[in-house]
Design a protein around this motif. Structure first.
Motif, PDB file in Angstrom:
ATOM      1  N   ALA A 173       0.836  -1.199   0.000  1.00 46.81           N
ATOM      2  CA  ALA A 173       0.000   0.000   0.000  1.00 46.81           C
ATOM      3  C   ALA A 173       0.873   1.252   0.000  1.00 46.81           C
ATOM      4  O   ALA A 173       2.056   1.204   0.309  1.00 46.81           O
ATOM      5  N   ARG A 174       0.271   2.355  -0.366  1.00 47.53           N
ATOM      6  CA  ARG A 174       0.944   3.660  -0.291  1.00 47.53           C
ATOM      7  C   ARG A 174       0.579   4.277   1.061  1.00 47.53           C
ATOM      8  O   ARG A 174      -0.245   5.191   1.146  1.00 47.53           O
ATOM      9  N   TRP A 175       1.195   3.775   2.108  1.00 44.17           N
ATOM     10  CA  TRP A 175       0.776   4.014   3.475  1.00 44.17           C
ATOM     11  C   TRP A 175       0.592   5.487   3.802  1.00 44.17           C
ATOM     12  O   TRP A 175      -0.507   5.906   4.195  1.00 44.17           O
ATOM     13  N   LEU A 176       1.630   6.252   3.691  1.00 43.26           N
ATOM     14  CA  LEU A 176       1.578   7.658   4.087  1.00 43.26           C
ATOM     15  C   LEU A 176       1.041   8.572   3.000  1.00 43.26           C
ATOM     16  O   LEU A 176       0.923   9.781   3.207  1.00 43.26           O
ATOM     17  N   PHE A 177       0.705   8.007   1.850  1.00 44.50           N
ATOM     18  CA  PHE A 177       0.159   8.788   0.745  1.00 44.50           C
ATOM     19  C   PHE A 177      -1.304   8.454   0.477  1.00 44.50           C
ATOM     20  O   PHE A 177      -1.874   8.916  -0.502  1.00 44.50           O
ATOM     21  N   ASP A 178      -1.888   7.647   1.357  1.00 50.93           N
ATOM     22  CA  ASP A 178      -3.290   7.249   1.229  1.00 50.93           C
ATOM     23  C   ASP A 178      -4.090   7.956   2.310  1.00 50.93           C
ATOM     24  O   ASP A 178      -3.751   7.896   3.503  1.00 50.93           O
ATOM     25  N   ASN A 179      -5.158   8.635   1.914  1.00 50.18           N
ATOM     26  CA  ASN A 179      -5.955   9.394   2.878  1.00 50.18           C
ATOM     27  C   ASN A 179      -6.548   8.513   3.972  1.00 50.18           C
ATOM     28  O   ASN A 179      -6.752   8.984   5.103  1.00 50.18           O
ATOM     29  N   ASP A 180      -6.848   7.261   3.673  1.00 43.52           N
ATOM     30  CA  ASP A 180      -7.462   6.372   4.644  1.00 43.52           C
ATOM     31  C   ASP A 180      -6.445   5.640   5.519  1.00 43.52           C
ATOM     32  O   ASP A 180      -6.791   5.199   6.624  1.00 43.52           O
ATOM     33  N   GLY A 264       1.048  16.665   8.110  1.00 40.73           N
ATOM     34  CA  GLY A 264      -0.401  16.849   8.118  1.00 40.73           C
ATOM     35  C   GLY A 264      -1.108  16.317   6.906  1.00 40.73           C
ATOM     36  O   GLY A 264      -2.332  16.329   6.845  1.00 40.73           O
ATOM     37  N   GLY A 265      -0.381  15.857   5.914  1.00 39.25           N
ATOM     38  CA  GLY A 265      -0.983  15.357   4.675  1.00 39.25           C
ATOM     39  C   GLY A 265      -1.166  13.849   4.696  1.00 39.25           C
ATOM     40  O   GLY A 265      -0.939  13.204   5.717  1.00 39.25           O
ATOM     41  N   PRO A 266      -1.611  13.298   3.575  1.00 38.09           N
ATOM     42  CA  PRO A 266      -2.007  13.992   2.336  1.00 38.09           C
ATOM     43  C   PRO A 266      -3.294  14.787   2.553  1.00 38.09           C
ATOM     44  O   PRO A 266      -4.216  14.315   3.207  1.00 38.09           O
ATOM     45  N   GLY A 267      -3.315  15.960   2.006  1.00 38.06           N
ATOM     46  CA  GLY A 267      -4.439  16.863   2.254  1.00 38.06           C
ATOM     47  C   GLY A 267      -4.427  17.283   3.707  1.00 38.06           C
ATOM     48  O   GLY A 267      -3.460  17.860   4.198  1.00 38.06           O
ATOM     49  N   THR A 268      -5.513  16.997   4.393  1.00 41.19           N
ATOM     50  CA  THR A 268      -5.606  17.244   5.834  1.00 41.19           C
ATOM     51  C   THR A 268      -5.900  15.961   6.588  1.00 41.19           C
ATOM     52  O   THR A 268      -6.409  16.003   7.709  1.00 41.19           O
ATOM     53  N   SER A 269      -5.567  14.827   6.007  1.00 38.65           N
ATOM     54  CA  SER A 269      -5.951  13.533   6.594  1.00 38.65           C
ATOM     55  C   SER A 269      -5.210  13.238   7.895  1.00 38.65           C
ATOM     56  O   SER A 269      -5.705  12.468   8.718  1.00 38.65           O
ATOM     57  N   THR A 270      -4.022  13.811   8.107  1.00 36.24           N
ATOM     58  CA  THR A 270      -3.294  13.597   9.359  1.00 36.24           C
ATOM     59  C   THR A 270      -3.054  14.906  10.107  1.00 36.24           C
ATOM     60  O   THR A 270      -2.211  14.965  11.004  1.00 36.24           O
ATOM     61  N   LEU A 271      -3.775  15.943   9.751  1.00 36.45           N
ATOM     62  CA  LEU A 271      -3.628  17.228  10.434  1.00 36.45           C
ATOM     63  C   LEU A 271      -4.233  17.131  11.834  1.00 36.45           C
ATOM     64  O   LEU A 271      -5.428  16.868  11.987  1.00 36.45           O
ATOM     65  N   THR A 272      -3.429  17.334  12.867  1.00 35.59           N
ATOM     66  CA  THR A 272      -3.904  17.302  14.240  1.00 35.59           C
ATOM     67  C   THR A 272      -4.035  18.726  14.777  1.00 35.59           C
ATOM     68  O   THR A 272      -3.655  19.690  14.112  1.00 35.59           O
ATOM     69  N   VAL A 273      -4.559  18.846  15.995  1.00 38.55           N
ATOM     70  CA  VAL A 273      -4.788  20.172  16.568  1.00 38.55           C
ATOM     71  C   VAL A 273      -3.475  20.929  16.744  1.00 38.55           C
ATOM     72  O   VAL A 273      -3.366  22.107  16.388  1.00 38.55           O
ATOM     73  N   VAL A 274      -2.448  20.262  17.282  1.00 43.75           N
ATOM     74  CA  VAL A 274      -1.168  20.946  17.501  1.00 43.75           C
ATOM     75  C   VAL A 274      -0.514  21.289  16.166  1.00 43.75           C
ATOM     76  O   VAL A 274       0.110  22.347  16.023  1.00 43.75           O
ATOM     77  N   THR A 275      -0.654  20.419  15.169  1.00 38.03           N
ATOM     78  CA  THR A 275      -0.131  20.725  13.838  1.00 38.03           C
ATOM     79  C   THR A 275      -0.844  21.936  13.243  1.00 38.03           C
ATOM     80  O   THR A 275      -0.219  22.797  12.613  1.00 38.03           O
ATOM     81  N   PHE A 276      -2.149  22.017  13.450  1.00 37.07           N
ATOM     82  CA  PHE A 276      -2.914  23.185  12.995  1.00 37.07           C
ATOM     83  C   PHE A 276      -2.410  24.451  13.676  1.00 37.07           C
ATOM     84  O   PHE A 276      -2.217  25.490  13.024  1.00 37.07           O
ATOM     85  N   ILE A 277      -2.185  24.384  14.994  1.00 38.27           N
ATOM     86  CA  ILE A 277      -1.684  25.550  15.725  1.00 38.27           C
ATOM     87  C   ILE A 277      -0.326  25.979  15.188  1.00 38.27           C
ATOM     88  O   ILE A 277      -0.064  27.176  14.989  1.00 38.27           O
ATOM     89  N   TYR A 278       0.542  25.018  14.918  1.00 36.96           N
ATOM     90  CA  TYR A 278       1.890  25.326  14.428  1.00 36.96           C
ATOM     91  C   TYR A 278       1.835  26.006  13.056  1.00 36.96           C
ATOM     92  O   TYR A 278       2.557  26.973  12.806  1.00 36.96           O
ATOM     93  N   THR A 279       0.993  25.504  12.172  1.00 34.31           N
ATOM     94  CA  THR A 279       0.923  26.080  10.825  1.00 34.31           C
ATOM     95  C   THR A 279       0.278  27.462  10.829  1.00 34.31           C
ATOM     96  O   THR A 279       0.538  28.269   9.930  1.00 34.31           O
TER      97      THR A 279
END
Length: 315
Positions: A173-180, A264-279
């Protein structure tokens, strides 16, 4: 013979209860601080650190959450507008949902693995020492290093995981490049790295359970599952509560492995609250501060609810 009046000044002063070179009366001794004052003086360094590095930044975040500011121009007071922005439909709500899913995955995975490891290490076997040593090893690896290692393992074309899967004739699989798959893949890193520490906490709880309870249950012909359900789980509640709070706090504050592995990618699939604050810090400090205040309130509510449940169970 010498009369009393002919005694030396030293002897005369000694009989009077003093020394000619020392002050007389209560001023002779330095007064020691009282118990309360001594206590405050002993905790003053730690208290100053807490006030300077925890309380003061917290107050500043609350104040900045009512402003619009990009750290370059002047601040503009906007009131609750930043809170309305993050609580409405948008990226912050997605990051909050991702954080909740990440917390659930790490909470279940880490607790189950840590409990199984603790029970294996609690046995009086020579292999138990090996289990304890092996399980703690991942915890000493810095999270950034662990993230980089697993990023290589997840690499679609040349990573070790897909290489092993390919040996079985299955496409990787494309682990870190798959939204799911990206978020569960990152959560697995946290489970792998931290379960050993939580296993030690649960192991301490297991060792506090009296052996007589298991002996009595065995005499009553209780099987392993019944002993686990009726003795181990109830007696392990204090340690389990500590593990629960630590896991929830650490999961809500997750940043290092997310940023190193996916940003935080791909897209916003791994964007967390602290990552959002940092960006958001470089573009809108007010929105980032409002998000940090919301995160603080969520963690505070979780702590209060858990403490109330624990107090009810104990009563």
């Amino acid at each position: 013979m010498h009369t009393a009046t002919e005694l030396s000044p030293k002897l005369t002063s000694d009989r009077a209860g003093g020394h000619p070179d020392r002050p007389h009366g209560p001023g002779r001794r330095r007064r020691r601080p009282t118990g309360a004052l001594a206590g405050w003086l002993s905790v003053a360094p730690a208290l100053l650190v807490i006030l300077g590095f925890t309380f003061y930044p917290m107050v500043q975040s609350m104040l900045l959450s009512t402003d619009r500011w990009n750290m370059l121009g002047p601040k503009q007071f906007v009131g609750a507008e930043n809170y309305a922005t993050i609580l409405g439909p948008g990226t912050f709500r997605e990051s909050l949902l991702n954080t909740l899913v990440f917390t659930l995955l790490t909470l279940v995975g880490t607790y189950v693995l840590a409990l199984a490891t603790a029970m294996a290490a609690n046995r009086e076997l020579a292999s138990a020492r090996i289990v304890r040593t092996i399980t703690v090893l991942p915890a000493v690896i810095p999270m950034v290093v662990a993230g980089l290692i697993w990023k290589w393992l997840y690499e679609p074309d040349h990573g070790l995981i897909n290489t092993l899967i390919g040996l079985a004739g299955v496409d990787g699989a494309r682990w870190l490049f798959d939204n799911d798959l990206a978020l569960p893949a990152v959560a697995l890193v946290s489970v792998w790295k931290d379960f050993g520490i939580y296993a030690l906490i649960l192991l301490g709880g297991l060792q506090r359970i009296p052996a007589e309870l298991y002996e009595a249950a065995t005499i009553d012909r209780a099987g392993p599952w019944r002993r686990f359900r009726s003795i181990t789980l109830p007696m392990l509640r204090p340690a389990a509560a500590a593990v629960f709070l630590l896991l929830v706090f650490n999961s809500f504050k997750v940043f290092d492995q997310v940023w190193v592995m996916t940003e935080g990618g791909p897209g916003t699939s791994t964007l967390t609250v602290v990552t959002f604050i940092y960006t958001k810090l470089l573009t809108d400090v007010g929105v980032a501060s409002a998000a940090s205040v919301v995160l603080f309130v969520i963690l505070l509510l979780i702590t209060v609810i858990r403490l109330r449940l624990t107090s009810r169970e104990e009563s």
